[in-house]
Design an enzyme around this catalytic site. Structure first.
Site, short mmCIF file in Angstrom:
data_model
loop_
_atom_site.label_atom_id
_atom_site.label_comp_id
_atom_site.label_asym_id
_atom_site.label_seq_id
_atom_site.Cartn_x
_atom_site.Cartn_y
_atom_site.Cartn_z
CG HIS A 226 -14.47 -44.24 -38.33
ND1 HIS A 226 -15.31 -44.27 -37.07
CD2 HIS A 226 -14.95 -43.34 -39.00
CE1 HIS A 226 -16.27 -43.71 -37.38
NE2 HIS A 226 -16.17 -42.66 -38.42
CG ASP A 276 -14.42 -46.36 -34.54
OD1 ASP A 276 -13.18 -45.68 -34.58
OD2 ASP A 276 -15.50 -46.22 -35.46
CB SER A 373 -17.77 -40.14 -37.65
OG SER A 373 -18.40 -41.33 -38.27
N GLY A 374 -17.85 -40.01 -34.17
CA GLY A 374 -17.22 -39.58 -32.96
C GLY A 374 -17.89 -38.89 -31.98
#
Ligand SMILES: *[C@@H]1O[C@H](CO)[C@@H](O)[C@H](O)[C@H]1NC(C)=O
Ligand SMILES: *[C@@H]1O[C@H](CO)[C@@H](O)[C@H](O)[C@H]1NC(C)=O
Ligand SMILES: *[C@@H]1O[C@H](CO)[C@@H](O)[C@H](O)[C@H]1NC(C)=O
Ligand SMILES: *[C@@H]1O[C@H](CO)[C@@H](O)[C@H](O)[C@H]1NC(C)=O
Ligand SMILES: *[C@@H]1O[C@H](CO)[C@@H](O)[C@H](O)[C@H]1NC(C)=O
Length: 448
Positions: A226, A276, A373-374
């Site tokens: 994402h 994701d 994120s990530g």
């Protein structure tokens, strides 16, 4: 982490939430993915305490937490290890309790690659036959000989022996991962010291930190799909990967490693953030050091039980109102939660897929929102650290009953191995996966 708080507002406004929750949440995720501003999350929504009394709930929180009895670990037919100082490969077969050295005859390099992968390493570094006369052995040491032309992961193909006819045994070295060379010098604290999380990467667009990532190999970093999707119109040449950093103010935009290819998982869904994960191939390899190194993947079939004390690290938000992101790399311990509980009506109401896992607290402690994120969710395993999750999404931050949701790395092992094995990229595949400047190719996922 993507905030899906919108769904919570719709939900708490009406009854029948258990039914609508999943739909609302999915819609919220879809809307959210267009609106993500990774730095400025919307303010936390109201807790959905009202829903907990709903009589239409199929499963209460307490039921959910009792439901999932841990499965007994089945003995594996064949296990491997290479823990010895001299990297001798050892195999444990069936019901035997002892570890056998592996005779070199019948050995194949492909088997070495498979064994390294099954142990959670990305690569085989080398293998060789070692003269038995050159090593010190316990007199009771036994050996195992592989039947040629049969896969090495079946019990029947390993025959116990008193000695090897070739007089040689297999030495196998897999790529190094999961180590923290400076660990003995690390002291506890909120801000991470250099070398505490040597695999933690900052993925930047221009000079702006956009996402976290984890180093898997000198050329490979894994992050969340994402993140890449949100900035899919950016030029490939604007991306950089920075490693060995603990303070963002030390970041020099031009010093990061350039990205050669962005490979999102072909099944990534912008609707519910299934699959994701994305791999970044770097143009030049990272220089590994005490403060930059790879994390291990989970071993094949390895399950980390709920309650495992794992760690999330990131430059994400340090306060629930999402206004500050930290200059220093932060970390927090987050216990793994059972998927059954996390998928129950009390938590994420059926929004979880099998490619997701939850970690954090149900009482609304702030820890889970520290990951960005990530970034990595890592769990210790013996002396090493394994990448168990990639920070994906959550509702609000530090809200009760809304722990962090992570992409479950164990579900992506085949994809990671196939994708990072450059020589195995067939022409058909690479035309789907290769990034055509300046856009990321989204493969099967159409961009609307
Ligand atoms: C094993 O050791 C012996 C004696 O040192 C040597 O003659 C022989 O070449 C070695 N074999 C291999 C395969 O290295
Ligand atoms: C030899 O191995 C056996 C079992 O594997 C162990 O009990 C014993 O202590 C070992 N002896 C030495 C000298 O290492
Ligand atoms: C195994 O065989 C090799 C040569 O074939 C010999 O040098 C060695 O001593 C034997 N080892 C054992 C444990 O019997
Ligand atoms: C690694 O070191 C070499 C030689 O010092 C340098 O040219 C290269 O840019 C470095 N790679 C990264 C990613 O910093
Ligand atoms: C979560 O619940 C939904 C709805 O009941 C179900 O479809 C899904 O498979 C569940 N996810 C997991 C990981 O069990």
């Amino acid at each position: 982490m993507i905030d899906v708080s919108q769904a919570g507002r719709w939900c708490s406004a009406r009854r029948g939430c258990a039914v609508l929750g999943a739909l609302g949440l999915l819609a919220g995720v879809g809307v959210g993915s267009w609106l993500i501003v990774l730095y400025l999350w919307p303010a936390a929504s109201q807790p959905i305490s009202g829903t907990l009394q709903d009589k239409e709930m199929p499963l209460g929180c307490s039921e959910a937490s009792n439901e999932e009895a841990p499965l007994p670990a089945l003995p594996r037919p064949v296990s491997f290890r290479t823990d010895r100082e001299d990297f001798l490969l050892e195999v444990r077969v069936g019901a035997r309790s002892d570890w056998l050295l592996v005779c070199h005859e019948g050995w194949s390099p492909a088997l070495g690659v498979r064994i390294c992968r099954s142990l959670g390493h990305l690569r085989l570094t080398y293998y060789k036959g070692v003269n038995l006369t050159d090593i010190k052995l316990n007199s009771s040491q036994e050996f195992a000989q592989l039947s040629p032309r049969l896969g090495g992961f079946l019990e029947d193909v390993w025959q116990p022996r008193n000695n090897c006819t070739s007089g040689r045994v297999v030495s196998l070295k897999c790529s190094e991962c999961g180590a923290r060379p400076l660990a003995s010098r690390i002291v506890g604290g909120q801000a991470a010291a250099p070398g505490r999380w040597p695999w933690h990467a900052s993925v930047t667009l221009g000079s702006r930190h956009t996402c976290g990532g984890s180093v898997l190999a000198p050329h490979w970093v894994v992050t969340a799909a994402h993140c890449m999707y949100s900035f899919r119109l950016s030029r490939l040449s604007s991306w950089r990967v920075h490693t060995g950093l603990v303070s963002h103010s030390a970041l020099r935009p031009h010093q990061g490693a350039m990205v050669e290819r962005i490979i999102p998982h072909p099944f990534y869904s912008t609707q519910n953030h299934d699959y994701d994960v994305a791999l970044l191939r770097l143009r030049t390899p990272l220089n590994f050091s005490d403060t930059v190194g790879a994390v291990c993947l989970p071993a094949e079939e390895q399950r980390f039980p709920r309650g495992s004390q794992c760690w999330v690290s990131g430059w994400g938000h340090t306060d629930p109102s999402h206004t500050h992101s930290s200059d220093m790399l932060q970390d927090a311990v987050v216990p793994l939660l059972s998927t059954q509980l996390c998928n129950s009506s009390c938590v994420y109401s059926g929004a979880l897929t099998h490619r997701m896992l939850c970690a954090g607290y149900l009482d609304g402690r702030a820890d889970a929102c520290q990951g960005d994120s990530g970034g990595p969710l890592v769990c210790p395993d013996g002396g090493i650290w394994r990448l168990v999750g990639v920070v994906s999404w959550g509702r609000g931050c530090a809200e009760p009953n809304h722990p962090g949701v992570y992409a479950k790395v164990a579900e992506f092992l085949d994809w990671i191995h196939d994708t990072t094995q450059d020589s195995l990229l067939s022409p058909v595949f690479s035309s789907i996966l290769t990034v055509h400047q300046p856009h990321v190719s989204w493969g099967l996922q159409q961009v609307h």
